[in-house]
Motif scaffolding. Structure first.
Motif, mmCIF file in Angstrom:
data_model
loop_
_atom_site.group_PDB
_atom_site.id
_atom_site.type_symbol
_atom_site.label_atom_id
_atom_site.label_comp_id
_atom_site.label_asym_id
_atom_site.label_seq_id
_atom_site.Cartn_x
_atom_site.Cartn_y
_atom_site.Cartn_z
ATOM 1 N N TYR A 35 0.824 -1.211 0.000
ATOM 2 C CA TYR A 35 0.000 0.000 0.000
ATOM 3 C C TYR A 35 0.864 1.270 0.000
ATOM 4 C CZ TYR A 35 -3.854 -3.175 0.880
ATOM 5 O OH TYR A 35 -4.770 -4.191 0.770
ATOM 6 N N THR A 221 -7.040 -1.622 2.718
ATOM 7 C CA THR A 221 -7.099 -0.205 2.380
ATOM 8 C C THR A 221 -7.528 0.671 3.556
ATOM 9 O OG1 THR A 221 -7.608 -0.762 0.085
ATOM 10 C CG2 THR A 221 -8.108 1.473 0.800
ATOM 11 N N HIS A 228 -6.172 9.786 5.734
ATOM 12 C CA HIS A 228 -5.737 10.518 4.546
ATOM 13 C C HIS A 228 -4.825 11.695 4.879
ATOM 14 C CE1 HIS A 228 -8.671 8.139 2.385
ATOM 15 N NE2 HIS A 228 -9.620 8.539 3.211
ATOM 16 N N GLN A 277 -2.019 4.406 -13.212
ATOM 17 C CA GLN A 277 -3.333 4.164 -12.638
ATOM 18 C C GLN A 277 -3.995 3.001 -13.342
ATOM 19 O OE1 GLN A 277 -5.268 7.926 -13.298
ATOM 20 N NE2 GLN A 277 -5.994 7.325 -15.319
ATOM 21 N N THR A 280 -10.269 3.023 -15.091
ATOM 22 C CA THR A 280 -11.353 3.448 -14.212
ATOM 23 C C THR A 280 -12.532 2.495 -14.290
ATOM 24 O OG1 THR A 280 -12.932 5.206 -13.726
ATOM 25 C CG2 THR A 280 -12.285 4.955 -16.019
ATOM 26 N N PRO A 306 0.119 14.653 -11.578
ATOM 27 C CA PRO A 306 -0.303 14.563 -10.183
ATOM 28 C C PRO A 306 0.416 15.553 -9.274
ATOM 29 C CG PRO A 306 1.228 12.795 -10.680
ATOM 30 C CD PRO A 306 0.993 13.534 -11.971
ATOM 31 N N THR A 342 -0.050 13.745 -5.850
ATOM 32 C CA THR A 342 -1.173 12.849 -5.583
ATOM 33 C C THR A 342 -0.840 11.486 -6.165
ATOM 34 O OG1 THR A 342 -2.722 14.693 -5.707
ATOM 35 C CG2 THR A 342 -3.643 12.470 -5.916
ATOM 36 N N ARG A 344 -1.430 7.170 -6.348
ATOM 37 C CA ARG A 344 -2.266 5.994 -6.088
ATOM 38 C C ARG A 344 -1.408 5.035 -5.266
ATOM 39 N NH1 ARG A 344 -3.657 1.066 -9.056
ATOM 40 N NH2 ARG A 344 -5.805 0.492 -8.573
ATOM 41 N N THR A 346 -1.453 2.108 -4.093
ATOM 42 C CA THR A 346 -1.221 0.709 -4.435
ATOM 43 C C THR A 346 -0.294 0.531 -5.630
ATOM 44 O OG1 THR A 346 -3.328 0.744 -5.647
ATOM 45 C CG2 THR A 346 -3.338 -0.173 -3.419
ATOM 46 N N THR A 347 0.105 1.637 -6.285
ATOM 47 C CA THR A 347 1.109 1.555 -7.348
ATOM 48 C C THR A 347 2.313 2.437 -7.036
ATOM 49 O OG1 THR A 347 0.049 3.314 -8.647
ATOM 50 C CG2 THR A 347 -0.602 1.047 -9.129
#
Length: 356
Positions: A35, A221, A228, A277, A280, A306, A342, A344, A346-347
């Motif tokens: 994560y 998660t 956050h 990403q 979607t 990002p 910003t 993600r 998980t990547t």
């Protein structure tokens, strides 16, 4: 100069403590890139929380959370890498021919997931005494056995230690009824704990009231990323160049636009997961519109990055490089500045993680 994940340790750990306190059957999940934190770090957090169970994604990840190897497979061990000492559940089901998963069956601290009757039979024959969890097929349609196979699976598991039934549900929709139906059939075949994911607290309570077995809730998660405001990715500005309209820049020699006159080189690129990403899900109208708008901008070579400065997202000058990105920036940005990124989680693979 690096892309760094800054973690407010007090807030992050307070959130973890709150989640664990409100979920007596919690099983933390630490898999993939951890994560964004890395698997060894999450294993240490689970140890701090005093929990005796941890779920990983693959058999290869067992060594990472145990502290016996690092992300590159190099053996570690010792006081610096004490690892997680409790039971480790491997979520990806066992399949023939996987040497690492085969070896894990001999480890009494590893619980192996089995999702096909023929695999149950094969493991029972080759590894009597192994600890296993049987997976039910849900509306996810990923791994698992149909309800009409449950009794055959239990019969084939003779000699194995069945530690539970696992029910992995979709992330959206109401699935308490589905979980209840699967649990009813599963428990009639073998009465062992239920391991579930993606149920709300209320649905978990109802499931626990319905069945007189332990219900263990897998959580990833929400446990690691729910705080956050405690997590911030930042990248440093390494260089800034003044350019003229129509001047070519970057690998792909794109021309600068009339509004673009300052080009910044900042830390972070594809090796860090910048701008990476998943497709979607387009689960609602707003997401569909956003996807279409982003596609139109990218087709016009106006891809938002990002990275942010002064609360506003910056545009890429071209796709990110491996360890750096080229951005169009305002006059207020200069060498040595830090930009918010910003990511993600998980990547994401930050160069450093600073727990402050």
């Amino acid at each position: 100069m690096s892309l760094v994940l800054h973690v407010d340790a007090a807030a992050w750990r307070a959130h973890q403590d709150s989640v664990v306190a409100g979920d007596p059957g919690i099983v933390p999940v630490a898999k993939g890139n951890g994560y964004g934190f890395g698997l060894p770090r999450l294993a240490g957090e689970v140890r701090r929380l005093g929990l005796d169970r941890l779920a990983v994604g693959t058999a290869e990840e067992v060594a990472l959370v145990r502290g016996s190897a690092d992300e590159h497979g190099v053996r570690t061990g010792g006081a610096e890498h004490p690892g997680f000492p409790g039971d480790v559940v491997v979520l990806t089901p066992w399949r023939p021919g996987d040497a690492v998963a085969e070896a894990a069956l001999a480890d009494p601290g590893v619980i192996t997931t089995l999702s096909r009757v023929e695999d149950v039979a094969a493991v029972a024959k080759a590894h009597p005494g192994a600890r296993v969890i049987l997976e039910a097929l849900t509306s996810m349609r990923r791994y698992g056995m149909r309800p009409d196979e449950f009794e055959a699976a239990v019969a084939a598991a003779e000699g194995l230690e069945i530690v539970g039934w696992t029910i992995h549900l979709p992330m959206i929709g109401e699935h308490l009824g589905e979980a209840t139906d699967l649990a009813t059939t599963a428990l009639s075949a073998c009465t062992v704990p239920l391991w579930v994911s993606h149920l709300s607290p209320d649905d978990l309570d109802r499931l626990r009231q319905t069945f007189h077995v332990e219900v263990r809730h897998r959580v990833g998660t929400e446990l690691w990323l729910g705080a956050h405001d405690a997590l911030h990715y930042r990248a440093s500005v390494q260089d800034v160049h003044d350019v003229t309209a129509a001047e070519r820049v970057g690998y792909w020699q794109r021309r600068a636009g009339r509004r673009h006159h300052r080009l910044a080189i900042v830390s972070g690129g594809t090796a860090n997961g910048v701008a990476m990403q998943a497709p979607t899900a387009a689960a609602n109208g707003r997401q569909v519109v956003q996807t279409l708008a982003n596609g139109v901008m990218e087709a016009g070579r106006m891809a938002l990055s990002p990275y942010s400065a002064g609360g506003r997202k910056l545009f890429f000058a071209e796709p990110p490089h491996m360890q750096a990105s080229l951005l169009w920036v305002p006059d207020s940005v200069d060498v040595g500045d830090e930009l918010e990124v910003t990511m993600r989680a998980t990547t994401a693979t930050p160069d450093r993680t600073v727990v402050e």
